[in-house]
Design a protein around this motif. Structure first.
Motif, PDB file in Angstrom:
ATOM      1  N   GLU A 139     -43.974   2.284 -50.121  1.00 40.69           N
ATOM      2  CA  GLU A 139     -44.672   1.619 -50.572  1.00 40.69           C
ATOM      3  C   GLU A 139     -45.328   0.770 -50.093  1.00 40.69           C
ATOM      4  O   GLU A 139     -44.294   0.535 -49.645  1.00 40.69           O
ATOM      5  N   PRO A 140     -46.928  -0.234 -50.699  1.00 41.11           N
ATOM      6  CA  PRO A 140     -47.597  -1.249 -49.683  1.00 41.11           C
ATOM      7  C   PRO A 140     -46.418  -1.946 -49.591  1.00 41.11           C
ATOM      8  O   PRO A 140     -45.871  -2.436 -50.563  1.00 41.11           O
ATOM      9  N   THR A 141     -46.160  -3.057 -48.469  1.00 43.72           N
ATOM     10  CA  THR A 141     -45.651  -4.490 -48.843  1.00 43.72           C
ATOM     11  C   THR A 141     -46.353  -5.608 -48.635  1.00 43.72           C
ATOM     12  O   THR A 141     -48.002  -5.360 -48.028  1.00 43.72           O
ATOM     13  N   ASP A 142     -46.076  -6.535 -48.482  1.00 44.81           N
ATOM     14  CA  ASP A 142     -46.478  -8.154 -48.878  1.00 44.81           C
ATOM     15  C   ASP A 142     -45.227  -9.378 -48.368  1.00 44.81           C
ATOM     16  O   ASP A 142     -44.236  -8.492 -48.216  1.00 44.81           O
ATOM     17  N   GLN A 143     -46.330 -10.145 -47.380  1.00 52.36           N
ATOM     18  CA  GLN A 143     -44.826 -11.165 -46.908  1.00 52.36           C
ATOM     19  C   GLN A 143     -44.888 -12.414 -47.995  1.00 52.36           C
ATOM     20  O   GLN A 143     -45.893 -12.684 -48.813  1.00 52.36           O
ATOM     21  N   LEU A 144     -43.698 -12.899 -48.504  1.00 51.97           N
ATOM     22  CA  LEU A 144     -43.588 -13.987 -49.605  1.00 51.97           C
ATOM     23  C   LEU A 144     -42.518 -15.217 -48.794  1.00 51.97           C
ATOM     24  O   LEU A 144     -41.687 -15.359 -47.943  1.00 51.97           O
ATOM     25  N   ASN A 145     -43.670 -15.738 -48.597  1.00 52.78           N
ATOM     26  CA  ASN A 145     -42.595 -17.789 -47.829  1.00 52.78           C
ATOM     27  C   ASN A 145     -42.241 -18.611 -49.366  1.00 52.78           C
ATOM     28  O   ASN A 145     -43.382 -19.193 -50.225  1.00 52.78           O
ATOM     29  N   ARG A 181     -35.259  -7.168 -48.451  1.00 49.55           N
ATOM     30  CA  ARG A 181     -36.711  -6.588 -48.800  1.00 49.55           C
ATOM     31  C   ARG A 181     -35.925  -5.842 -50.235  1.00 49.55           C
ATOM     32  O   ARG A 181     -35.921  -5.991 -51.197  1.00 49.55           O
TER      33      ARG A 181
END
Length: 100
Positions: free
Chosen positions: A56-62, A85
């Motif tokens: 699945e598509p992923t993104d980054q979280l800070n 993750r």
């Protein structure tokens, strides 16, 4: 006549590697002996990366969080042997259960 001594080795074409041990074991033995004698390795160390393909598509979280919370999360992920993750996914699943 100027001839080179053979030292009993004969011709280079007559030398064959031993088939009794795999090349990796021989290489490890050579590296171990060389290190013992103080010769550093010339090979560049490679960093191992544990990458698991994600469908699945992923993104980054800070985020900014309390150090104790971060340490607890990291320890939990290590104990459960999962990536951050995967740990985040489990926490989100827990939120969904509580909200239902």
């Amino acid at each position: 006549m100027n001839t080179k001594p053979s030292f009993g080795f004969g011709k280079l074409a007559e030398i064959h590697p031993s088939a009794s041990k795999p090349a990796t074991l021989v290489t490890r033995e050579i590296d171990r002996v060389a290190e013992k004698l103080g010769f550093p390795s010339r090979e560049v160390p490679t960093r191992r990366k544990r990458r698991i393909a994600v469908d699945e598509p992923t993104d980054q979280l800070n985020l900014r969080a309390a150090i104790t919370d971060i340490n607890q999360f990291v320890e939990w992920c290590e104990t459960e042997r999962m990536s951050y993750r995967e740990g985040f996914g489990r926490l989100v699943a827990m939120i969904a259960k509580v909200s239902a």
